[in-house]
Structure formats: structure tokens, C-alpha cells
Scaffold this active site. Structure first.
Site, mmCIF file in Angstrom:
data_model
loop_
_atom_site.group_PDB
_atom_site.id
_atom_site.type_symbol
_atom_site.label_atom_id
_atom_site.label_comp_id
_atom_site.label_asym_id
_atom_site.label_seq_id
_atom_site.Cartn_x
_atom_site.Cartn_y
_atom_site.Cartn_z
ATOM 1 N N HIS A 98 6.439 0.842 1.982
ATOM 2 C CA HIS A 98 7.237 -0.319 1.693
ATOM 3 C C HIS A 98 7.464 -1.344 2.034
ATOM 4 C CE1 HIS A 98 11.098 -0.203 -1.193
ATOM 5 N NE2 HIS A 98 10.766 -1.140 -1.151
ATOM 6 N N HIS A 122 6.942 -5.036 1.313
ATOM 7 C CA HIS A 122 6.870 -6.841 0.085
ATOM 8 C C HIS A 122 6.484 -7.921 0.637
ATOM 9 C CE1 HIS A 122 9.893 -4.717 -2.821
ATOM 10 N NE2 HIS A 122 10.416 -4.816 -2.152
ATOM 11 N N LEU A 123 5.335 -8.290 0.009
ATOM 12 C CA LEU A 123 4.495 -9.372 0.615
ATOM 13 C C LEU A 123 4.198 -10.514 0.145
ATOM 14 C CD1 LEU A 123 0.520 -6.918 1.759
ATOM 15 C CD2 LEU A 123 2.761 -7.681 3.204
ATOM 16 N N ARG A 124 4.227 -10.587 -1.225
ATOM 17 C CA ARG A 124 4.490 -11.667 -1.662
ATOM 18 C C ARG A 124 3.600 -12.057 -2.352
ATOM 19 N NH1 ARG A 124 9.854 -9.882 -2.289
ATOM 20 N NH2 ARG A 124 10.809 -10.149 -1.226
ATOM 21 N N HIS A 172 14.301 3.936 -0.057
ATOM 22 C CA HIS A 172 15.855 3.550 0.984
ATOM 23 C C HIS A 172 17.055 3.989 0.570
ATOM 24 C CE1 HIS A 172 15.634 1.130 -2.620
ATOM 25 N NE2 HIS A 172 14.936 -0.032 -2.459
ATOM 26 N N ASN A 182 19.478 -4.687 -0.873
ATOM 27 C CA ASN A 182 19.658 -3.960 -1.163
ATOM 28 C C ASN A 182 18.931 -2.893 -1.205
ATOM 29 O OD1 ASN A 182 20.547 -2.912 -3.912
ATOM 30 N ND2 ASN A 182 19.167 -4.351 -5.628
ATOM 31 N N ASP A 184 10.560 -1.629 4.026
ATOM 32 C CA ASP A 184 11.576 -2.564 2.815
ATOM 33 C C ASP A 184 11.407 -3.789 2.809
ATOM 34 O OD1 ASP A 184 12.148 -3.520 0.595
ATOM 35 O OD2 ASP A 184 14.342 -2.677 0.807
HETATM 36 ZN ZN LIG Z 1 14.486 -0.964 -3.407
#
Ligand SMILES: [Zn+2]
Length: 425
Positions: free
Chosen positions: A54, A56-58, A229, A275, A302
Site C-alpha cells: 500500500h 502512494h507514489l503520486r 489499513h 484516513n 499507506d
Molecule cells: Zn485507504
């Protein structure tokens, strides 16, 4: 390709041994020539390279917050050799072309294997299925699908997605958040503190009720479900029940949910806005126990980098998310190893073997043995550090551990035989 001899590493459960790497694989250490490059691993533990389900590499779209280059450098510093890149980029990874593009960016710029996650629905709109089959059959071979950032709240869409991915052994990874119980503004665990601060509440039931529904749909469709998560004891109870019924469900917990509590929010510091939200300490305890007993299968970061202009706002307006790749293992060592809840063998399972298995990665989470791909992280079990958010490969600074003392475990990371991180260099 050059050779590297790792000398005297502790191969947990198998004693101390040398590891010889040549052309990206482990080969017999007896074949090391006299002039081979050496890395002294005396006192260090060797684990299979960590796998993050999980991240996020954007990139593409928000290269001001993170890129494949910077994000995977952060991954390497954290001991990771593979990351699953979430689909909520711009454009969304919802076509075979978009998935191939992310994989190509990884091949070009990555310091770790970048594995694209495909969206479940087109544009993450929660209405129409994305091109799941085309993404699975593409060169990117997508197996994990998620609308993460959004919940697949339509039960019928979830059913169709689960039915669809069964054909190619895919998995639907759900961000469980009932939008009726916890809408887009919900940003603080619903309880005394959210009331006191006047922040919109995010009750545990908004997570657990969706998971309860989805494990039923997974049973109906005999398909594979993964819960992103997990943040509360209520969800743990549902997953435990589902596993007892042999429903094909796995789950992850984020490092921050193993330590930080709702109390962090009392100062309205948006660094702690995430979140699902931080929960009370009894929830944190339940998550640690669930990770220890295997109800929760994996730790996943995350990792959610955000540019200053998105994060430096009043709490209610700031973006959700925290950095995680560089500190994940440190947090797990502090909370799970030092407390005796997990052994190093367990950590290898929860942070490498199980994530690789869930994502159906064949080159990751493998034994450190002759013939296997050379993905390994060398760990110092004793070193400690004070976290400095400016000492980071990430382009973002939303680090919730800034100023805290934590273990400093990662000494070296090797991905496919290539040294991607070495402490002090
Ligand atoms: Zn999420």
C-alpha cells in the site's frame, strides 16, 4: 553483473551464514572468488526484502509530492524491494495502458519493484467496473485492484469485481469506509475527542460494517478479498470470524495505527490527519494482538506523501495521510519485536512473505537460498535514531514520527542483486 558477498548474516532460524549474490541471484558462497566485493554483516539479521502492499507514489500527476524515483528511494531506505503503487493517481490507473505506464516508470526510475494496483471502478467513481481483465492480461500483470482513497460502497459493484478477478486469481483490496456513516469530511475517531474538538466523527462501525458485508460477498463469490489499513477492534473481530469460516480474506495494518492514538489530534496538528483516523489506545492494543496472532496478515505503510500546500491547513481542511516507507520497520521493531509479540521470522512473514503472496509476486518474499532472487534487507536489531523529517528521500515532509526516538534497523537493502541503500552512504 558484479558479485557481492554478505558475510556472517543471521538468517533467522537458520543460524549465521554467508550469502553470495551474482547476476541478481543467490549462488553458492563457496564460489566466491578472492577479489569479490564484501559486506560485513556481523551482528546483522537478514530478512527477505520487504514488500509494501500500500504505497502512494503520486506519479503520474502529483510529482510535487512524490515521484516513482523519490518514493522508491524512500522504499529502499526502509528496507523495501517491492511496492504496490495505488491507483489514485492522475490519470487513475484504470486501463491496461495506465498500468503499463506505471510499470514502465518503475522499470526506468525505480529503486524497488513498482507493481501497479489497478482501480476497481473507472476513475474511482464507484459506479462502473474498470478494465480489470485487460489490466490483468497486460504486460503489467495486475493482480491487486483497489479504489483506495474511496470505498467500493456499492455492494453489487463489489460482487461483480470479486466475480471478475476470480478468473485470474486477482484480489480486491477494499478501503472500508461506509460513506453514509463516515463521509468525506469525517476526520477524527468518533468519540469524546472529536466532540471536544468539534471535528466530524469517523466511527469504527463505518469500517467494520463494510468489512462484514464484503466478507459475506467474498464467501458468496468464493473470491479473494483484502482489507486495507484495518484500524479498529470491531473489524478485527469480523475478520477473525470470516477466517474461521474459511472465507478467503486477508488484511493489513498500517504502522501508525500500531502506535499513535486519537490523543495526537488534540493539538490540531494536520500531520496526524489520516484516513482511517488514529483510534484510542484500546484499539491500538487490539491491532497489535491481531497482527501477532495472524488475524491481520501484513503490515502495509499507506505511505501518503503530501506537498506542504496540501497539508499545511487547518485540521479539517488538510489532506489525509502520512509518510511511512522509511519508518515502517522501525515502528514494527519498536512495537512488535521489543514487546515480544513477534519474532524476526514473524516480521519476515508479515512484511515480506505474506504481502508478496497476497499480491502474487513470484520474485519477492522468497527464502534467502541458493537459486532464489537476491532481494534482502540487512537489519541492525539494536541501533536507534531520532527521526528527522528533513533526513528523507521523499519529496514530502508529513512525517508523523519527527522528533521521536525509534529503532534504526535498516543497514542495507538489495533489490535483484543491486545495492539500493546502504546506511551512511
Ligand atoms: Zn485507504
Amino acid at each position: 553483473m558484479t558479485s557481492l558477498l554478505i558475510r556472517g548474516a543471521d538468517l533467522v532460524g537458520r543460524g549465521r551464514s554467508d550469502l553470495l549474490i551474482r547476476s541478481g541471484r543467490f549462488v553458492d558462497p563457496a564460489d566466491a572468488g578472492a577479489d569479490v566485493a564484501q559486506l560485513d554483516a556481523d551482528g546483522l539479521v537478514a530478512l527477505p526484502g520487504l514488500v509494501d502492499l500500500h504505497t502512494h507514489l503520486r506519479e503520474p500527476g502529483r510529482e510535487d509530492a512524490e515521484t516513482v524515483h523519490s518514493g522508491t528511494l524512500a522504499a529502499a531506505r526502509g528496507g523495501f524491494t517491492a511496492v504496490l503503487a495505488m491507483a489514485n493517481t492522475t490519470p487513475v490507473t484504470d486501463t491496461a495502458e495506465a498500468a503499463a505506464h506505471v510499470a514502465a516508470l518503475g522499470a526506468r526510475d525505480g529503486s524497488a519493484h513498482v507493481v501497479p494496483v489497478g482501480a476497481v471502478s473507472k476513475g474511482l467513481n464507484g459506479v462502473e467496473l474498470a478494465e480489470l481483465g485487460l489490466m490483468a492480461r497486460s504486460s503489467a500483470r495486475v493482480r491487486v485492484f483497489s479504489d483506495d482513497g474511496h470505498c467500493v460502497s456499492d455492494a453489487r459493484l463489489m460482487r461483480r469485481a470479486l466475480e471478475y478477478v476470480r478468473a485470474f486469481d486477482g484480489v480486491i483490496a477494499q478501503h472500508a469506509q461506509d460513506p453514509q456513516l463516515a463521509g468525506v469530511s469525517a476526520c477524527c475517531h468518533e468519540g469524546e475527542i472529536s466532540g471536544k474538538l468539534g471535528l466530524p466523527g469517523w466511527p469504527a462501525a463505518a469500517e467494520a460494517s463494510v468489512v462484514a458485508r464484503d466478507v459475506q460477498i467474498a464467501e458468496l463469490t468464493r473470491s479473494r478479498l483484502h482489507i486495507c489499513h484495518v484500524s479498529c477492534a470491531e473489524t478485527v473481530d469480523v475478520i477473525r470470524w470470516a477466517k474461521q469460516r474459511d472465507i478467503n480474506v486477508t488484511a493489513e495494518v498500517a504502522p501508525h495505527h500500531l502506535v499513535l492514538t486519537t490523543n495526537e489530534v488534540l493539538g490540531y496538528d494536520p500531520t496526524y490527519k489520516v484516513n482511517p483516523p488514529l483510534r484510542p489506545s484500546e484499539q491500538v492494543e487490539a491491532l497489535r494482538e491481531a497482527l501477532a496472532d495472524g488475524t491481520i496478515d501484513a503490515v502495509a505503510t499507506d505511505h501518503a506523501p503530501h506537498a506542504r500546500h496540501d497539508k499545511d491547513h487547518a485540521f479539517a481542511e488538510a489532506a489525509f495521510g502520512m509518510l511511512g516507507l522509511e519508518t515502517a520497520l522501525a515502528v514494527v521493531v519498536e512495537t512488535m519485536i521489543k514487546s515480544g509479540l513477534l519474532s524476526w521470522t514473524d516480521v519476515a512473514k508479515r512484511m515480506s512473505i505474506m504481502p508478496a503472496h497476497i499480491a502474487r509476486l513470484t520474485d519477492q518474499g522468497r527464502p534467502l537460498a541458493v537459486g532464489e532472487p537476491a532481494n534482502v534487507v540487512l537489519v541492525d536489531p539494536a541501533a536507534r535514531q531520532v527521526i528527522d523529517r528533513n533526513d528523507s528521500a521523499s519529496l514530502s515532509r508529513n512525517n508523523p514520527w519527527h522528533g521521536r526516538e525509534l529503532p534504526d534497523p535498516v543497514v542495507a537493502t538489495i533489490w535483484a542483486g543491486r545495492l539500493t541503500f546502504r546506511k551512511g552512504q
